[in-house]
Scaffold this motif. Sequence first.
Motif, PDB file in Angstrom:
ATOM      1  N   ASN A 255       5.065  -7.136   2.815  1.00  0.00           N
ATOM      2  CA  ASN A 255       3.875  -6.302   2.799  1.00  0.00           C
ATOM      3  C   ASN A 255       3.674  -5.754   1.384  1.00  0.00           C
ATOM      4  O   ASN A 255       4.485  -4.955   0.918  1.00  0.00           O
ATOM      5  CB  ASN A 255       4.028  -5.135   3.786  1.00  0.00           C
ATOM      6  CG  ASN A 255       2.833  -4.208   3.786  1.00  0.00           C
ATOM      7  OD1 ASN A 255       1.773  -4.539   3.258  1.00  0.00           O
ATOM      8  ND2 ASN A 255       2.998  -3.033   4.365  1.00  0.00           N
ATOM      9  N   PRO A 256       2.605  -6.159   0.695  1.00  0.00           N
ATOM     10  CA  PRO A 256       2.380  -5.671  -0.670  1.00  0.00           C
ATOM     11  C   PRO A 256       1.682  -4.315  -0.732  1.00  0.00           C
ATOM     12  O   PRO A 256       1.527  -3.744  -1.810  1.00  0.00           O
ATOM     13  CB  PRO A 256       1.480  -6.752  -1.273  1.00  0.00           C
ATOM     14  CG  PRO A 256       0.666  -7.223  -0.108  1.00  0.00           C
ATOM     15  CD  PRO A 256       1.588  -7.153   1.095  1.00  0.00           C
ATOM     16  N   VAL A 257       1.270  -3.802   0.420  1.00  0.00           N
ATOM     17  CA  VAL A 257       0.435  -2.603   0.455  1.00  0.00           C
ATOM     18  C   VAL A 257       1.270  -1.356   0.743  1.00  0.00           C
ATOM     19  O   VAL A 257       2.079  -1.341   1.674  1.00  0.00           O
ATOM     20  CB  VAL A 257      -0.657  -2.731   1.534  1.00  0.00           C
ATOM     21  CG1 VAL A 257      -1.555  -1.490   1.540  1.00  0.00           C
ATOM     22  CG2 VAL A 257      -1.490  -3.987   1.318  1.00  0.00           C
ATOM     23  N   GLY A 258       1.085  -0.343  -0.088  1.00  0.00           N
ATOM     24  CA  GLY A 258       1.667   0.960   0.198  1.00  0.00           C
ATOM     25  C   GLY A 258       0.763   1.666   1.202  1.00  0.00           C
ATOM     26  O   GLY A 258      -0.401   1.936   0.914  1.00  0.00           O
ATOM     27  N   LEU A 259       1.267   1.930   2.384  1.00  0.00           N
ATOM     28  CA  LEU A 259       0.416   2.486   3.441  1.00  0.00           C
ATOM     29  C   LEU A 259      -0.047   3.894   3.079  1.00  0.00           C
ATOM     30  O   LEU A 259       0.696   4.658   2.458  1.00  0.00           O
ATOM     31  CB  LEU A 259       1.169   2.492   4.768  1.00  0.00           C
ATOM     32  CG  LEU A 259       1.543   1.106   5.305  1.00  0.00           C
ATOM     33  CD1 LEU A 259       2.253   1.238   6.647  1.00  0.00           C
ATOM     34  CD2 LEU A 259       0.304   0.229   5.461  1.00  0.00           C
TER      35      LEU A 259
END
Length: 352
Positions: A255-259
């Motif tokens: 997952n490349p996205v910082g939530l």
Amino acid sequence: MTRTIVESKTRTAVIGFDQPFCVIGERINPTGRKQLAAQLEAGDFSTVVKDAIAQANAGASVLDINAGVVYNSNPNPNETEPPLMTQIVKLVQGFVDLPLCIDSSVPAALEAGLQACEGRPLLNSVTGEEERLEFVLPLVKKYNVPVVAISNDDTGISEDPDVRFEVARKIVQRAADFGIPAHDIVVDPLVMPIGAMGTAGLQVFALVRRLRVELGVNTTCGASNISFGLPNRHGINNAFLPMAIGAGMTSAIMNPVGLPVAPLKIAQKRAEVAAAGLFIPEDMDDEIFCQIFGLGSTLPKSGSEMEAIRAANFLTNNDPHGSEWIKANKAPPKAGEENRGRAGRVGGRRRA
């Protein structure tokens, strides 16, 4: 030099020893995401679109597409997954131009994804199991696509890294029998959780080196597997990824996205601030509030693992002159200064 080419209609991603680390975004996957699974069964693809765009913006090079929903109305994935895979692939291609990775355990869904894809997708996956080899490798040859090769066979997943290496060798050799070159095989040596096996990190680093030197193949992994079940998983992941890159790993499914910061966390912090007697304007929006009090951001952005990968790319000379590192860490212009040049005037320095 081994290079695996993955393409969309307009973009190319290269997985290779002399290339920046390839991030394969994993978010478009309903496994373990009950809300997404329910949306997909209801024909609601809004989360898929959001995840595709967010991952592209966060720096993913390839997007993994998994349509593995077990419908309440029809529990047979052989009937439901192929048409759903086709829908998702076509939809995602309409919103982002990144190459795709077609991910399924259902043979018909793999072919449905390949037929819907524009370009040259990555196929995920083949294993050392005889039935899987006999179905997937002809597909790889027919569509001329690269494939992820997972190092388990009919005996299961071995904790012995030598056994996993031999499974990978078997897959590469069987692929060669179909005329599939080693540069189109991306081996997943299977990362074990460090919390359950203390040597898991050392094992995978040694395996990646062997796969690179002895088989000449690119490698990948499920990056978050290493930290499964542990507190502060991002801390473990951030250390693991640069070490794996240093050992020769060339890609990861992650997952490349910082939530974004959860609304509940923001509300709790606002209550703490009020209880401390600090004055905060009532109209201060959540994003500014989060920035002031160090909570993070309310907006999806690159996760900390992406920062670790960019640093590793720079340190391994796969980011010439550090251009991507500098670009990612350059402070955004302040409001009203977007077009100011070096002299501080709008439009830059005046000519004589």
